[in-house]
Design a protein around this motif. Sequence first.
Motif, PDB file in Angstrom:
ATOM      1  N   PRO A  90       0.888  -1.110  -0.077  1.00  0.00           N
ATOM      2  CA  PRO A  90      -0.156   0.085  -0.001  1.00  0.00           C
ATOM      3  C   PRO A  90       0.888   1.361  -0.207  1.00  0.00           C
ATOM      4  N   VAL A  91       0.420   2.356  -0.847  1.00  0.00           N
ATOM      5  CA  VAL A  91       1.262   3.672  -0.814  1.00  0.00           C
ATOM      6  C   VAL A  91      -0.165   4.717  -0.562  1.00  0.00           C
ATOM      7  N   GLU A  92       0.172   5.583   0.509  1.00  0.00           N
ATOM      8  CA  GLU A  92      -0.506   6.845   0.688  1.00  0.00           C
ATOM      9  C   GLU A  92      -1.854   6.652   1.196  1.00  0.00           C
ATOM     10  N   ALA A  93      -2.213   5.391   1.739  1.00  0.00           N
ATOM     11  CA  ALA A  93      -3.564   5.493   2.339  1.00  0.00           C
ATOM     12  C   ALA A  93      -3.911   6.678   2.854  1.00  0.00           C
ATOM     13  N   GLU A  94      -3.041   7.653   3.613  1.00  0.00           N
ATOM     14  CA  GLU A  94      -3.459   8.836   4.136  1.00  0.00           C
ATOM     15  C   GLU A  94      -3.606   9.735   3.295  1.00  0.00           C
ATOM     16  N   ARG A  95      -3.338   9.830   1.971  1.00  0.00           N
ATOM     17  CA  ARG A  95      -3.627  10.817   0.822  1.00  0.00           C
ATOM     18  C   ARG A  95      -4.524  10.189  -0.155  1.00  0.00           C
ATOM     19  N   PRO A  96      -6.013  10.064  -0.034  1.00  0.00           N
ATOM     20  CA  PRO A  96      -6.576   9.489  -0.772  1.00  0.00           C
ATOM     21  C   PRO A  96      -7.103  10.191  -2.038  1.00  0.00           C
ATOM     22  N   GLY A  97      -6.723  11.450  -2.301  1.00  0.00           N
ATOM     23  CA  GLY A  97      -6.818  12.364  -3.542  1.00  0.00           C
ATOM     24  C   GLY A  97      -5.569  12.001  -4.172  1.00  0.00           C
ATOM     25  N   ASN A  98      -4.726  11.382  -4.029  1.00  0.00           N
ATOM     26  CA  ASN A  98      -3.499  10.921  -4.878  1.00  0.00           C
ATOM     27  C   ASN A  98      -3.592   9.830  -5.674  1.00  0.00           C
ATOM     28  N   ARG A  99      -2.995   9.801  -6.746  1.00  0.00           N
ATOM     29  CA  ARG A  99      -2.663   8.452  -7.392  1.00  0.00           C
ATOM     30  C   ARG A  99      -0.919   8.351  -7.589  1.00  0.00           C
ATOM     31  N   LEU A 100      -0.738   7.262  -8.140  1.00  0.00           N
ATOM     32  CA  LEU A 100       0.846   7.161  -8.613  1.00  0.00           C
ATOM     33  C   LEU A 100       1.051   7.389  -9.966  1.00  0.00           C
ATOM     34  N   ASN A 101       2.317   8.170 -10.176  1.00  0.00           N
ATOM     35  CA  ASN A 101       2.646   8.369 -11.669  1.00  0.00           C
ATOM     36  C   ASN A 101       3.795   7.715 -12.180  1.00  0.00           C
ATOM     37  N   ASP A 102       4.578   8.237 -12.825  1.00  0.00           N
ATOM     38  CA  ASP A 102       5.486   7.736 -13.464  1.00  0.00           C
ATOM     39  C   ASP A 102       6.712   6.977 -12.756  1.00  0.00           C
ATOM     40  N   GLY A 103       7.337   6.095 -13.193  1.00  0.00           N
ATOM     41  CA  GLY A 103       8.470   5.267 -12.252  1.00  0.00           C
ATOM     42  C   GLY A 103       9.754   4.909 -13.252  1.00  0.00           C
ATOM     43  N   PHE A 104      10.583   4.517 -12.325  1.00  0.00           N
ATOM     44  CA  PHE A 104      12.034   4.132 -12.761  1.00  0.00           C
ATOM     45  C   PHE A 104      12.802   3.019 -11.922  1.00  0.00           C
ATOM     46  N   VAL A 105      13.607   2.112 -12.672  1.00  0.00           N
ATOM     47  CA  VAL A 105      14.306   1.292 -11.958  1.00  0.00           C
ATOM     48  C   VAL A 105      15.836   1.818 -12.002  1.00  0.00           C
ATOM     49  N   SER A 106      16.505   1.700 -10.790  1.00  0.00           N
ATOM     50  CA  SER A 106      17.908   2.079 -10.873  1.00  0.00           C
ATOM     51  C   SER A 106      18.814   1.043 -10.901  1.00  0.00           C
ATOM     52  N   PRO A 107      20.220   0.939 -11.243  1.00  0.00           N
ATOM     53  CA  PRO A 107      20.877  -0.041 -11.484  1.00  0.00           C
ATOM     54  C   PRO A 107      20.902  -1.012 -10.418  1.00  0.00           C
ATOM     55  N   ASP A 108      20.773  -0.541  -8.859  1.00  0.00           N
ATOM     56  CA  ASP A 108      20.820  -1.655  -8.018  1.00  0.00           C
ATOM     57  C   ASP A 108      19.457  -2.348  -7.643  1.00  0.00           C
ATOM     58  N   GLY A 109      18.567  -1.994  -8.772  1.00  0.00           N
ATOM     59  CA  GLY A 109      17.264  -2.903  -8.620  1.00  0.00           C
ATOM     60  C   GLY A 109      16.314  -2.127  -7.816  1.00  0.00           C
ATOM     61  N   ALA A 110      16.496  -0.904  -7.321  1.00  0.00           N
ATOM     62  CA  ALA A 110      15.594  -0.113  -6.512  1.00  0.00           C
ATOM     63  C   ALA A 110      14.460   0.440  -7.479  1.00  0.00           C
ATOM     64  N   LEU A 111      13.085   0.273  -7.086  1.00  0.00           N
ATOM     65  CA  LEU A 111      12.199   1.092  -7.627  1.00  0.00           C
ATOM     66  C   LEU A 111      11.755   2.427  -7.253  1.00  0.00           C
ATOM     67  N   TRP A 112      11.950   3.367  -8.151  1.00  0.00           N
ATOM     68  CA  TRP A 112      11.671   4.967  -7.751  1.00  0.00           C
ATOM     69  C   TRP A 112      10.482   5.293  -8.369  1.00  0.00           C
ATOM     70  N   PHE A 113       9.488   6.283  -7.802  1.00  0.00           N
ATOM     71  CA  PHE A 113       8.181   6.558  -8.502  1.00  0.00           C
ATOM     72  C   PHE A 113       7.899   7.809  -7.667  1.00  0.00           C
ATOM     73  N   GLY A 114       6.806   8.265  -8.322  1.00  0.00           N
ATOM     74  CA  GLY A 114       6.023   9.558  -7.728  1.00  0.00           C
ATOM     75  C   GLY A 114       4.610   9.344  -7.623  1.00  0.00           C
ATOM     76  N   SER A 115       4.153  10.413  -6.847  1.00  0.00           N
ATOM     77  CA  SER A 115       2.634  10.366  -6.597  1.00  0.00           C
ATOM     78  C   SER A 115       2.242  11.708  -6.936  1.00  0.00           C
ATOM     79  N   MET A 116       1.015  12.000  -6.784  1.00  0.00           N
ATOM     80  CA  MET A 116       0.476  13.355  -7.384  1.00  0.00           C
ATOM     81  C   MET A 116      -1.026  13.520  -6.970  1.00  0.00           C
ATOM     82  N   ASP A 117      -1.426  14.807  -6.618  1.00  0.00           N
ATOM     83  CA  ASP A 117      -2.858  14.980  -6.517  1.00  0.00           C
ATOM     84  C   ASP A 117      -3.572  14.694  -8.178  1.00  0.00           C
ATOM     85  N   ASP A 118      -4.682  13.766  -7.878  1.00  0.00           N
ATOM     86  CA  ASP A 118      -5.290  13.282  -9.156  1.00  0.00           C
ATOM     87  C   ASP A 118      -5.962  14.496  -9.880  1.00  0.00           C
ATOM     88  N   ALA A 119      -6.430  15.697  -9.002  1.00  0.00           N
ATOM     89  CA  ALA A 119      -7.029  16.732  -9.412  1.00  0.00           C
ATOM     90  C   ALA A 119      -5.978  17.492  -9.955  1.00  0.00           C
TER      91      ALA A 119
END
Length: 285
Positions: A90-119
């Motif tokens: 789960p991500v940002e249950a405390e921010r119900p107006g948000n959704r997830l947007n773009d993402g990227f995988v770094s060479p170490d295998g970590a997932l990076w991504f952002g969230s944003m206000d859907d409005a």
Amino acid sequence: MTPPELVWDVRCELGEGPVWVASDRAVWFVDIKGRRLHRYGVDDASRTSWDAPDQIGFALPAEDGSLICGVRGGLHRFTAEDGTFSLFQPVEAERPGNRLNDGFVSPDGALWFGSMDDAEAARTGAVYRWFRGELQRMDDGWGVTNGPALCPEGKTLYHHDTLEKTVWAFDHADGRISNRRLFCTTEDGYPDGPSVDAEGTLHIGLYGGWGVDRYAPDGTRLEKIKLPVPNVTKAAFAGDDLKDLYCTSAWMGLDAEGRARSPSAGGLFRLRVDTPGLPQNLIRL
């Protein structure tokens, strides 16, 4: 560089996140507002689509062959064999107006991504790093997040605040970021999804800008790759030599007249470029 070719007239409302999965010989991408996940086979032009549980911001390959998808409310594992999405973080249950947007995988295998206000109004977006079960909020207070992307040496991480037309750079080391600074402000349109080639040139999809801008590592604008649609959301390098550039687009925001002028808006485009991209990393689980 070859002229752009429409390879799939898929008509995404908000296409985003093309990614090359070499083991699958396919480019995967999403339609955020259409709540769809798409696969384009590069060898046979095969086209397959799945419904997502909610708005889906990205789909990125993991080391076990699955895709990790940023769906509104959290991270899901998707398996193409049965077409199922399974929530595991789960991500940002405390921010119900948000959704997830773009993402990227770094060479170490970590997932990076952002969230944003859907409005697209409040600055409630954040930048996250997920690595082997641990979710960290890396930065906060963003409007419309896009990215991130990482330079070839791994020392500079780029991330966009689309509504502000700003591209930001961070120092990056050992999975940490610091020294946030303005890298550039786009001249044409709004900066959407980023990617980086093997020479460190940043490629920025332009929403409302009819193409992809190329920026040198020092922030100098080099040129625009022109496309026949106004809203270009992201470009990704694909193919055996990583010189096929696949671009997603969107018809969201166009009125009836605008859609009539750009009937291929929302399509997936391909062109050949001179400099290859960087290999796609796999998410470590």
